[in-house]
Design a protein around this motif. Structure first.
Motif, PDB file in Angstrom:
ATOM      1  N   ARG A 145       0.828  -1.331   0.064  1.00  0.00           N
ATOM      2  CA  ARG A 145       0.183   0.075  -0.019  1.00  0.00           C
ATOM      3  C   ARG A 145       1.004   1.240   0.023  1.00  0.00           C
ATOM      4  O   ARG A 145       0.806   2.185  -0.642  1.00  0.00           O
ATOM      5  N   ASP A 146       1.872   1.446   0.807  1.00  0.00           N
ATOM      6  CA  ASP A 146       2.768   2.213   0.958  1.00  0.00           C
ATOM      7  C   ASP A 146       3.611   2.617  -0.270  1.00  0.00           C
ATOM      8  O   ASP A 146       3.829   3.694  -0.975  1.00  0.00           O
ATOM      9  N   LEU A 147       4.036   1.519  -0.924  1.00  0.00           N
ATOM     10  CA  LEU A 147       4.675   1.699  -2.374  1.00  0.00           C
ATOM     11  C   LEU A 147       3.722   2.186  -3.421  1.00  0.00           C
ATOM     12  O   LEU A 147       4.213   3.120  -4.252  1.00  0.00           O
ATOM     13  N   GLN A 148       2.638   1.723  -3.332  1.00  0.00           N
ATOM     14  CA  GLN A 148       1.884   2.060  -4.359  1.00  0.00           C
ATOM     15  C   GLN A 148       1.338   3.559  -4.230  1.00  0.00           C
ATOM     16  O   GLN A 148       1.137   4.245  -5.152  1.00  0.00           O
TER      17      GLN A 148
ATOM     18  N   GLU B  54       1.726   6.523  -6.916  1.00  0.00           N
ATOM     19  CA  GLU B  54       0.784   7.458  -7.186  1.00  0.00           C
ATOM     20  C   GLU B  54       1.163   9.108  -7.170  1.00  0.00           C
ATOM     21  O   GLU B  54       0.962   9.728  -8.017  1.00  0.00           O
ATOM     22  N   ASP B  55       1.696   9.292  -5.679  1.00  0.00           N
ATOM     23  CA  ASP B  55       1.913  10.538  -5.434  1.00  0.00           C
ATOM     24  C   ASP B  55       3.166  11.251  -6.370  1.00  0.00           C
ATOM     25  O   ASP B  55       3.119  12.409  -6.628  1.00  0.00           O
ATOM     26  N   TYR B  56       4.245  10.650  -6.851  1.00  0.00           N
ATOM     27  CA  TYR B  56       5.533  10.905  -7.037  1.00  0.00           C
ATOM     28  C   TYR B  56       5.977  10.492  -8.418  1.00  0.00           C
ATOM     29  O   TYR B  56       6.939  10.739  -9.249  1.00  0.00           O
TER      30      TYR B  56
ATOM     31  N   THR C 101      -4.724  -7.016  -5.516  1.00  0.00           N
ATOM     32  CA  THR C 101      -4.797  -6.932  -4.037  1.00  0.00           C
ATOM     33  C   THR C 101      -4.494  -5.524  -3.658  1.00  0.00           C
ATOM     34  O   THR C 101      -5.248  -4.772  -2.774  1.00  0.00           O
ATOM     35  N   PHE C 102      -3.515  -4.858  -4.383  1.00  0.00           N
ATOM     36  CA  PHE C 102      -3.302  -3.315  -4.034  1.00  0.00           C
ATOM     37  C   PHE C 102      -3.227  -2.445  -4.941  1.00  0.00           C
ATOM     38  O   PHE C 102      -2.971  -1.265  -4.525  1.00  0.00           O
ATOM     39  N   GLY C 103      -3.650  -2.952  -6.133  1.00  0.00           N
ATOM     40  CA  GLY C 103      -3.766  -1.844  -7.306  1.00  0.00           C
ATOM     41  C   GLY C 103      -2.394  -1.331  -7.716  1.00  0.00           C
ATOM     42  O   GLY C 103      -2.389  -0.333  -8.293  1.00  0.00           O
ATOM     43  N   ALA C 104      -1.336  -2.140  -7.532  1.00  0.00           N
ATOM     44  CA  ALA C 104      -0.053  -1.607  -7.946  1.00  0.00           C
ATOM     45  C   ALA C 104       0.244  -1.839  -9.184  1.00  0.00           C
ATOM     46  O   ALA C 104      -0.190  -2.565 -10.081  1.00  0.00           O
TER      47      ALA C 104
END
Length: 172
Positions: A46-49, A53-55, A88-91
């Motif tokens: 989640r943090d990775l995704q 997304e943010d950067y 699972t995480f939308g990665a």
């Protein structure tokens, strides 16, 4: 900070086994991470995704390397790992082929990365799944982040934003 100019020359395969020209990431700030789908730290996807997304519009990308060296917590194929991350995480960051990060079969990329010390000055073997390395566009390892440190930690986010501050925001 260590200088690893040959980081982009390392042989890399994607999740389907095709050779990747790792040099295509030369202009990006990279976060390289060894991942596992059946680990107590798997929610770090989640943090990775979120970082992706943010950067990503500012020249940043996550590059994940599945690894099954820690208690067999990544038993699937790289293609299965990529599907798991996506579903699972939308990665949507790159998931490469499975590699070994430690030991006699250690991938050449991780031979370079593990020479870099963490914030406490300790270098050497990857401790566990989700150990992260931040790489500058020219190939220098800027920071090593141990597995239990969350990328959502405000100190890390400020540090990352500082390293992105001179990079333009891409227009949509």
């Amino acid at each position: 900070m260590s200088s690893n100019a040959d980081i982009y020359e390392c042989p890399i395969e994607d999740s389907t086994g095709n050779t990747v020209d790792f040099g295509r990431y030369r202009d990006k700030l990279l976060l390289i991470v060894n991942v596992a789908s059946r680990c107590g730290l798997t929610d770090q996807y989640r943090d990775l995704q979120k970082l992706q997304e943010d950067y990503s519009g500012r020249g940043f990308t996550v590059v994940a390397f599945p690894c099954n060296q820690f208690n067999g917590q990544e038993p699937g194929t790289a293609k299965e790992v990529k599907e798991f991350c996506s579903i699972t995480f939308g990665a949507d960051f790159p998931v490469m082929g499975k590699i070994e990060v430690n030991g006699p079969g250690q991938h050449p990329l991780y031979e370079l990365l593990t020479a870099t010390p963490d914030d406490d000055g300790k270098s050497g073997d990857v401790e566990w799944n989700f150990e992260k390395f931040v790489i500058a566009p020219e190939g220098a390892v800027l920071r090593r982040v141990r597995p239990r440190q969350r990328l959502s930690d405000p100190e890390f986010v400020l540090w990352l934003e500082d390293h992105l501050s001179d990079r333009p925001v891409a227009s949509e």
